[in-house]
Design a protein around this motif. Structure first.
Motif, PDB file in Angstrom:
ATOM      1  N   ILE A 127       4.911  -2.492  -3.934  1.00 23.27           N
ATOM      2  CA  ILE A 127       5.825  -1.400  -4.292  1.00 23.27           C
ATOM      3  C   ILE A 127       5.834  -0.334  -3.200  1.00 23.27           C
ATOM      4  O   ILE A 127       6.886   0.165  -2.808  1.00 23.27           O
ATOM      5  CB  ILE A 127       5.449  -0.802  -5.665  1.00 23.27           C
ATOM      6  N   SER A 128       4.665   0.017  -2.677  1.00 26.53           N
ATOM      7  CA  SER A 128       4.613   1.051  -1.642  1.00 26.53           C
ATOM      8  C   SER A 128       5.286   0.590  -0.349  1.00 26.53           C
ATOM      9  O   SER A 128       5.802   1.407   0.410  1.00 26.53           O
ATOM     10  CB  SER A 128       3.177   1.480  -1.362  1.00 26.53           C
ATOM     11  N   TRP A 163       9.166   1.006  -1.166  1.00 22.07           N
ATOM     12  CA  TRP A 163       9.553   2.334  -1.626  1.00 22.07           C
ATOM     13  C   TRP A 163      10.077   3.145  -0.436  1.00 22.07           C
ATOM     14  O   TRP A 163       9.513   3.083   0.646  1.00 22.07           O
ATOM     15  CB  TRP A 163       8.331   3.031  -2.220  1.00 22.07           C
ATOM     16  N   PRO A 164      11.159   3.912  -0.612  1.00 23.63           N
ATOM     17  CA  PRO A 164      11.681   4.712   0.508  1.00 23.63           C
ATOM     18  C   PRO A 164      10.645   5.722   1.002  1.00 23.63           C
ATOM     19  O   PRO A 164       9.969   6.365   0.192  1.00 23.63           O
ATOM     20  CB  PRO A 164      12.883   5.442  -0.084  1.00 23.63           C
ATOM     21  N   HIS A 165      10.538   5.837   2.316  1.00 23.34           N
ATOM     22  CA  HIS A 165       9.575   6.749   2.918  1.00 23.34           C
ATOM     23  C   HIS A 165      10.279   8.029   3.346  1.00 23.34           C
ATOM     24  O   HIS A 165      11.374   7.980   3.893  1.00 23.34           O
ATOM     25  CB  HIS A 165       8.910   6.109   4.136  1.00 23.34           C
TER      26      HIS A 165
END
Length: 174
Positions: free
Chosen positions: A22-23, A26-28
């Protein structure tokens, strides 16, 4: 290891793997932070200025003794200061000669949408003064492509007051 502990280890491993997956997708968001330092005579801070070739920083110094606000931008290609800014902010806060203003200054990020010939940096300066009870927002011109401007001391492009507001009621005895 008994059956109960094996089950716990499997669930723990699956949780860690799921969290990592997920990380990864996931958008940063990039975090940008300016720095500031001050004493009873001046404040120095950095502000993100934006730019065509990427983000650059500008540095600003507010001299409390003269009410002079000066700044400069470093060109990442040459490592030299290439743009200079200046403004005396005493009149903006109604500071009279021989008075001792008490300033505070912080940098921010505001992508101003101002029409006209001059492009404005995405960085913003916020300055407050205690006796006047006002906070002002200031912008400065920045086209993002650099362009060498000779070091002219405190002379430079104008720092432009955008707006201000009172943060407290000023008493007559101050």
């Amino acid at each position: 290891m008994d059956q109960n502990n094996r089950q716990k280890m499997v669930w723990l491993t699956l949780g860690i793997v799921a969290g990592l997956c997920i990380s990864y997708v996931w958008p940063h968001e990039t975090v940008h932070a300016g720095t500031a330092d001050s004493n009873d005579k001046f404040t120095i801070l950095t502000v993100e200025s934006g730019g065509v070739l990427g983000t650059v920083e500008s540095v600003f110094i507010l001299d409390y003794l003269t009410s002079q606000l000066v700044g400069a931008t470093v060109d990442p290609g040459s490592g030299k200061f290439t743009r200079f800014y200046a403004r005396n902010i005493a009149a903006d806060f109604g500071i009279r000669a021989r008075s001792k203003p008490v300033y505070a200054m912080a940098g921010g990020r505001v992508p101003f949408a101002i029409g006209g010939q001059q492009n404005v940096a995405s960085g913003c300066l916020y300055i407050s003064e205690l006796a006047s009870g006002r906070v002002g927002a200031y912008a400065y011109p920045f086209d993002g492509v650099g362009g060498l401007q000779p070091n002219s001391g405190i002379k430079g492009f104008p720092i432009v007051p955008m707006d201000s507001f009172p943060f407290r009621e000023v008493s007559i005895t101050e």
